[in-house]
Design a protein around this motif. Structure first.
Motif, short mmCIF file in Angstrom:
data_model
loop_
_atom_site.label_atom_id
_atom_site.label_comp_id
_atom_site.label_asym_id
_atom_site.label_seq_id
_atom_site.Cartn_x
_atom_site.Cartn_y
_atom_site.Cartn_z
N THR A 390 0.82 -1.21 0.00
CA THR A 390 0.00 0.00 0.00
C THR A 390 0.86 1.26 0.00
O THR A 390 2.01 1.27 0.44
CB THR A 390 -0.92 0.03 1.23
OG1 THR A 390 -0.10 0.02 2.42
CG2 THR A 390 -1.86 -1.16 1.25
N ILE A 391 0.27 2.33 -0.52
CA ILE A 391 0.84 3.67 -0.46
C ILE A 391 -0.24 4.59 0.09
O ILE A 391 -1.28 4.79 -0.55
CB ILE A 391 1.28 4.17 -1.85
CG1 ILE A 391 2.33 3.24 -2.45
CG2 ILE A 391 1.83 5.59 -1.76
CD1 ILE A 391 2.72 3.61 -3.87
N SER A 392 0.00 5.14 1.26
CA SER A 392 -1.01 5.98 1.90
C SER A 392 -0.97 7.39 1.33
O SER A 392 0.09 7.97 1.15
CB SER A 392 -0.79 6.03 3.42
OG SER A 392 -0.91 4.73 3.98
N GLY A 393 -2.16 7.94 1.07
CA GLY A 393 -2.27 9.32 0.60
C GLY A 393 -1.98 9.46 -0.89
O GLY A 393 -1.68 8.51 -1.60
N ASN A 394 -2.09 10.69 -1.36
CA ASN A 394 -1.88 11.00 -2.77
C ASN A 394 -0.39 11.11 -3.08
O ASN A 394 0.42 11.48 -2.23
CB ASN A 394 -2.56 12.32 -3.14
CG ASN A 394 -4.06 12.17 -3.24
OD1 ASN A 394 -4.55 11.27 -3.93
ND2 ASN A 394 -4.80 13.03 -2.56
N ILE A 395 -0.04 10.78 -4.31
CA ILE A 395 1.33 10.95 -4.80
C ILE A 395 1.42 12.31 -5.49
O ILE A 395 0.63 12.61 -6.38
CB ILE A 395 1.71 9.83 -5.77
CG1 ILE A 395 1.77 8.49 -5.02
CG2 ILE A 395 3.03 10.11 -6.45
CD1 ILE A 395 2.07 7.31 -5.91
N SER A 396 2.38 13.13 -5.08
CA SER A 396 2.51 14.47 -5.65
C SER A 396 3.97 14.90 -5.62
O SER A 396 4.79 14.31 -4.92
CB SER A 396 1.65 15.48 -4.88
OG SER A 396 2.07 15.55 -3.53
N PHE A 397 4.25 15.95 -6.37
CA PHE A 397 5.62 16.45 -6.47
C PHE A 397 5.62 17.94 -6.16
O PHE A 397 5.02 18.73 -6.88
CB PHE A 397 6.18 16.21 -7.88
CG PHE A 397 7.65 16.49 -8.00
CD1 PHE A 397 8.58 15.54 -7.64
CD2 PHE A 397 8.09 17.73 -8.45
CE1 PHE A 397 9.94 15.82 -7.74
CE2 PHE A 397 9.43 18.01 -8.56
CZ PHE A 397 10.36 17.05 -8.20
N PRO A 398 6.31 18.37 -5.08
CA PRO A 398 6.34 19.80 -4.75
C PRO A 398 7.41 20.54 -5.54
O PRO A 398 8.45 19.98 -5.88
CB PRO A 398 6.68 19.79 -3.25
CG PRO A 398 7.49 18.55 -3.06
CD PRO A 398 6.97 17.54 -4.07
N TRP A 399 7.18 21.80 -5.84
CA TRP A 399 8.17 22.65 -6.49
C TRP A 399 8.23 23.98 -5.76
O TRP A 399 7.26 24.45 -5.17
CB TRP A 399 7.83 22.88 -7.97
CG TRP A 399 6.48 23.50 -8.23
CD1 TRP A 399 5.30 22.84 -8.45
CD2 TRP A 399 6.18 24.91 -8.29
NE1 TRP A 399 4.29 23.74 -8.65
CE2 TRP A 399 4.80 25.02 -8.55
CE3 TRP A 399 6.92 26.07 -8.15
CZ2 TRP A 399 4.15 26.25 -8.67
CZ3 TRP A 399 6.30 27.30 -8.25
CH2 TRP A 399 4.92 27.38 -8.52
N ASN A 400 9.41 24.60 -5.81
CA ASN A 400 9.63 25.88 -5.13
C ASN A 400 10.49 26.78 -6.00
O ASN A 400 11.49 26.33 -6.57
CB ASN A 400 10.35 25.68 -3.79
CG ASN A 400 9.49 24.97 -2.77
OD1 ASN A 400 8.72 25.60 -2.06
ND2 ASN A 400 9.63 23.66 -2.68
N THR A 401 10.10 28.03 -6.10
CA THR A 401 10.96 29.06 -6.66
C THR A 401 11.30 30.02 -5.52
O THR A 401 10.97 29.76 -4.37
CB THR A 401 10.27 29.80 -7.82
OG1 THR A 401 9.15 30.53 -7.32
CG2 THR A 401 9.81 28.83 -8.88
#
Length: 498
Positions: A390-401
């Motif tokens: 299992t993988i809990s929660g949503n998969i996402s990719f953060p970005w920062n400038t």
């Protein structure tokens, strides 16, 4: 160690190559400062004596005899000496003088104490040693000094790289080794007209098997004007002089080079939000571009740990590090040699946090599973629910400038490390991946949810992962994970003939 010496002087934007080429000084001109001081001094002397001033061209430092220039350069410290060599061809020749660098070499790497000899013998020996030094090729002692410095920088690193993680087959203290060597990474954006934009790394995140590098900047060159993007490993050059890495000369080692002339065809769209879209350049490079005008916002690279130290230190400014060729171990007793005994370590993460990390042992492929030039190895079977994870929660990719940040859904970074039966890295991947709807036929009645898939492919292998999203439980189930290796790679690695 690659032939030739390449260095960067960040404080003065100096770039040079030690193979005999002409350097350039982009920001502050060493020659202009020196000539200005010489003119000022000459002006004062002329006024004091009541004489007339000669033309500036006759007072230029480059017009001085070689012996005087050599004497002046002998008073410079190492960083200034390297900097002066980037001003002009004549300065480069003087700054490579063997007598100057032999004194520097002896100062930092002093020989054993000499036994007493009569003064006349010492004088004759000194004269003969000067002759032998001058007989050496130009720049010989400079290269010897730099080679020795590079060797000093690796002391103790071998001990840090010895402990191996039994699950990944990679050095478990690689982060400490990077810190000991002072390794950083930079990107160089080269325009079509040859102009270069150098960007130092903003942040670096270490996972179990990879390093995620980020470059943030408020000002980027227009994407349409760019021709090439290069990623370099950077190490301080002068260890004995204790010069800070941010101000002293540094070595560049080329890790990757990407062509940006036709970005739409050479890149793959990974995902996006209202502000930024992610374009992937294989292997392991992400370009974050603004949705509004398509210009650069952020650059992200994911580097696998396998031979990362060697790649970041032993290449040159123009050539990548070339690892030694793999010598296959023959085994005539096992009729299925090369088809079993594999170990797989796989991680899904976004640089800052990990979504999934798994180890799978004793993987194999049967001869009848070799089809279309690929070996198929099943890591997680869709028919065995006990293997599903299992993988809990949503998969996402953060970005920062520097001013904005966001989060892009359904994409992440994937690290895959495959070990052969000798527990040596056989295949490794560090790449951005995106989830997409799975359209393969088949129904699984055990799960009622949305079917997703993650795919990766290169010249040597493929990865196919199937997931089920359960809305009520707010988690993914990995229901299938399959690896594919080319028969060509198997035969080359094990010296077989499948």
């Amino acid at each position: 160690m690659a032939t030739g010496v390449d260095w960067v002087m960040p404080g003065t934007r100096v770039e040079a190559r030690g193979g005999g080429g002409r350097g350039r000084l982009e920001a502050t001109s060493f020659r202009q400062k020196w000539n200005t001081s010489m003119l000022s001094r000459s002006f004062q002397l002329g006024r004091a004596k009541g004489g007339k001033l000669r033309s500036a061209s006759l007072i230029s430092i480059e017009s001085l005899p070689w012996e005087i220039l050599q004497q002046i350069f002998s008073y410079l410290d190492i960083s200034s000496l390297l900097c002066a060599g980037c001003v002009s061809k004549s300065f480069y020749q003087v700054s490579n003088d063997n007598l100057i660098w032999h004194r520097i070499y002896c100062k930092y790497f002093a020989c054993k104490r000499k036994a007493w000899k009569p003064k006349t013998v010492d004088t004759a020996t000194e004269e003969l040693s000067k002759i032998s030094i001058l007989d050496s090729p130009a720049g010989f002692w400079k290269k010897e000094y730099i080679r020795k410095c590079a060797g000093l920088g690796t002391r103790g690193v071998g001990q840090l790289l010895k402990p191996i993680n039994r699950y990944t087959g990679l050095p478990s203290k690689l982060k400490e080794a990077v810190k000991t060597l002072g390794i950083t990474w930079m990107v160089v954006l080269r325009e079509r007209n040859g102009k270069e934009h150098v960007k130092e790394q903003s942040k670096v995140y270490f996972s179990d098997t990879s390093a995620t590098l980020c470059w943030n900047s408020a000002v980027w060159p227009p994407l349409s004007s760019l021709k090439v993007l290069c990623v370099y490993g950077v190490t301080p050059l002068l260890q004995p002089s204790k010069t800070p890495a941010t101000n002293g000369p540094r070595r560049r080692s080329l890790l990757a080079e990407y062509n940006l002339t036709n970005l739409e065809e050479s890149s793959t769209y990974i995902g996006g939000d209202k502000l930024v879209k992610l374009q992937c350049l294989y292997p392991g490079m992400l370009l974050g571009c603004w949705q509004e005008d398509g210009e650069l916002a952020v650059i992200i690279a994911n580097l696998h740990f396998h031979q990362l130290i060697e790649k970041s230190t032993l290449g040159s400014i123009t050539c990548k590090y070339s690892p030694p060729s793999h010598e296959p171990v023959l085994d005539d007793i096992d009729p299925e040699y090369g088809l079993h005994g594999y170990h797989c370590h796989i991680t899904l993460h976004n640089g800052k946090s990990s979504y999934m990390s798994g180890n799978f042992h004793n993987l194999f492929c049967r001869k009848e599973s070799i089809q279309n030039g690929f070996l198929r190895i099943t890591v997680i079977s869709s028919k065995k629910e006990s293997q599903h994870s299992t993988i809990s929660g949503n998969i996402s990719f953060p970005w920062n400038t520097e001013f904005l940040k966001g989060n892009i859904q359904h994409c992440c970074l994937m690290d895959v490390t495959i070990l052969d039966e000798a527990e040596k890295p056989f295949w490794w991947v560090s790449s951005p991946v995106a989830m997409h709807p799975d359209c393969t036929p088949g129904v699984r009645y055990s799960y009622l949810g949305k079917r997703q898939a993650i795919d990766y492919k290169d010249a040597e292998g493929k990865v196919h992962m199937e997931l089920m999203w359960l809305e009520e439980e707010n988690q993914y189930y990995i229901v299938s994970l399959v690896l594919f290796f080319t028969v060509k790679k198997i035969n080359a690695w094990f010296s077989t003939n499948y």
